[in-house]
Design an enzyme around this catalytic site. Structure first.
Site, short mmCIF file in Angstrom:
data_model
loop_
_atom_site.label_atom_id
_atom_site.label_comp_id
_atom_site.label_asym_id
_atom_site.label_seq_id
_atom_site.Cartn_x
_atom_site.Cartn_y
_atom_site.Cartn_z
N ARG A 196 -13.80 -8.14 -1.19
CA ARG A 196 -12.89 -7.86 0.33
C ARG A 196 -12.29 -6.64 0.36
O ARG A 196 -11.75 -6.01 -1.17
CB ARG A 196 -11.42 -9.82 0.72
CG ARG A 196 -10.35 -9.03 1.61
CD ARG A 196 -9.20 -8.18 1.27
NE ARG A 196 -8.39 -7.99 2.58
CZ ARG A 196 -7.04 -7.46 3.08
NH1 ARG A 196 -7.25 -6.25 1.64
NH2 ARG A 196 -6.28 -7.24 3.70
N THR A 238 0.50 -0.82 0.17
CA THR A 238 -0.09 0.17 -0.20
C THR A 238 0.58 1.34 -0.24
O THR A 238 2.59 1.13 0.94
CB THR A 238 -0.93 0.04 1.75
OG1 THR A 238 -1.77 -1.30 0.91
CG2 THR A 238 -1.50 1.18 1.65
N1 ASP Z 1 -3.10 -3.37 4.02
C1 ASP Z 1 -3.48 -3.54 2.40
C2 ASP Z 1 -4.42 -4.62 2.21
O1 ASP Z 1 -4.91 -5.60 3.41
C3 ASP Z 1 -2.49 -4.37 1.73
C4 ASP Z 1 -1.20 -4.25 2.31
O2 ASP Z 1 -0.85 -2.42 2.67
O3 ASP Z 1 -0.02 -4.69 1.84
O4 ASP Z 1 -4.92 -4.59 1.69
#
Ligand code: ASP
Length: 284
Positions: free
Chosen positions: A173, A145
Site C-alpha cells: 500500500r 506523517t
Molecule cells: N497520510 C499518511 C498515509 O496515509 C499517514 C498519515 O499522515 O497519517 O500514509
C-alpha cells in the site's frame, strides 16, 4: 512550518539552516531527516510501525516552487527516504521510484541498508497480530506523517513529506505522502500545502494541490485548508471515523491549518515565533 509535535524538531533543524542562508530545499530535507532518523518517532523512518506482514515500508516526496520534485514509495531498508527522493529529483529524469527500484537506486547512491523494524515496533506488531484487526481508517494513534514547508531568504519555497504510512496497512500500500499534489504541493507563485491522515481520502480529493489552487483563487491558507477538509467530510458516511489534516503557507509566510477532528498539531517557527498549535477542526 511542520506537522505534528515532532514538527518542532524539524523546524529547529530547518530554521538553523535558513538562518545561515541555506536554500529552503536543504532546510526541509534536513529538518524531516532528523525525525526520520529518530527511532522513537513511530510513524516516520526507522522505528515506524510496520505493515500487516511486519515490514516497514516508507513513502516520501520533496518539491520546490519551480516545480522540481522527486518521490519514493514502498521503499524498504533505507531510513531517510526524503534524501532518496531528493536524489531522484536531482539526478534522474523521473519523479518517482518505488519498491526495489527505489532501493537499488538508493544503494547505488551510497545509502546504507538498515533494519528499520525496531524492537518496540516488533513488539507492537506481535501484539497487533493477536487480533489482526484492521479497519481502513486512521485515528490519531497510528500515523503522523512529518511534512515541512519553508521559505528561504531568497523568498523561495520548498516542502518535504515523509512517512511510514498507516500502521498495519496492506503490504504494497502507498498512501498520499509520496504523491505530488496529494501529500504535498508547492506553487512558487502561490504557496504550498501538505496533508496528514487517511491518505486515501487525500488522494481522492487531490488534497494539497487543491488547497494551493484555492489559495491561488483568493482563499487564505486557513480558509483553503478548511474548505478541503469540508469537502472530505461531505464525502463520508461517518466522518467521525476519519482523520485528515492540512497545513498551508502562502509566499508571504502566512500560515493556516485545519483538520477533520481534534488532535492535529503543527509547529511554526520564524525570527519571532516558535510555537506548537492545535489546528482548528470541524467535527466537534
Ligand atoms: N497520510 C499518511 C498515509 O496515509 C499517514 C498519515 O499522515 O497519517 O500514509
Amino acid at each position: 512550518m511542520s506537522t505534528w509535535d515532532h514538527g518542532m524538531t524539524a523546524n529547529t533543524v530547518g530554521f538553523e539552516l535558513l538562518k545561515k542562508g541555506s536554500p529552503a530545499l536543504d532546510a526541509v530535507e534536513k529538518g524531516v531527516m532528523e525525525v526520520e532518523s529518530d527511532p522513537n518517532v513511530r510513524t516516520v523512518g526507522i522505528g515506524g510501525y510496520p505493515d500487516r506482514e511486519g515490514k516497514v515500508t516508507l513513502d516520501a516526496c520533496i518539491m520546490d516552487g519551480d516545480g522540481a520534485c522527486g518521490a519514493v514509495a514502498f521503499l524498504q531498508g533505507i531510513k531517510n527516504p526524503i534524501s532518496v527522493a531528493r536524489k531522484v529529483m536531482q539526478d534522474t529524469p523521473h519523479i518517482m521510484l518505488v519498491g526495489n527500484g527505489a532501493k537499488q537506486f538508493a544503494l547505488q547512491n551510497g545509502f546504507k541498508e538498515e533494519e528499520l523494524l525496531t524492537d518496540a515496533s516488533k513488539n507492537d506488531y506481535k501484539e497487533w497480530l493477536k487480533t489482526s484487526n484492521y479497519k481502513p481508517l486512521i485515528n490519531i494513534e497510528n500515523h503522523d506523517t512529518i511534512s515541512t514547508l519553508a521559505i528561504d531568504e531568497k523568498g523561495k519555497m520548498a516542502g518535504a513529506c515523509t512517512t511510514s504510512g498507516a500502521a498495519w496497512k496492506m503490504h504494497g500500500r502507498v498512501g498520499d505522502s509520496p504523491i505530488i499534489g496529494a501529500g504535498l504541493f508547492i506553487d512558487g507563485e502561490v504557496g504550498g500545502a501538505c496533508a496528514t491522515g487517511l491518505g486515501e481520502e487525500v488522494i481522492r480529493t487531490a488534497g494539497s494541490a487543491m488547497v494551493v489552487e484555492m489559495m491561488r483563487n483568493g482563499k487564505t491558507p486557513q480558509e483553503a485548508c478548511k474548505a478541503i477538509v469540508q469537502r472530505i467530510i461531505d464525502r463520508q458516511k461517518n466522518p467521525h471515523d476519519v482523520q485528515v489534516g492540512f497545513m498551508a503557507m502562502d509566499m508571504n509566510g502566512q500560515t493556516g491549518a485545519y483538520s477533520v477532528q481534534k488532535g492535529f498539531t503543527y509547529a511554526v517557527k520564524n525570527d519571532t515565533i516558535e510555537e506548537l498549535t492545535e489546528a482548528r477542526y470541524q467535527i466537534k
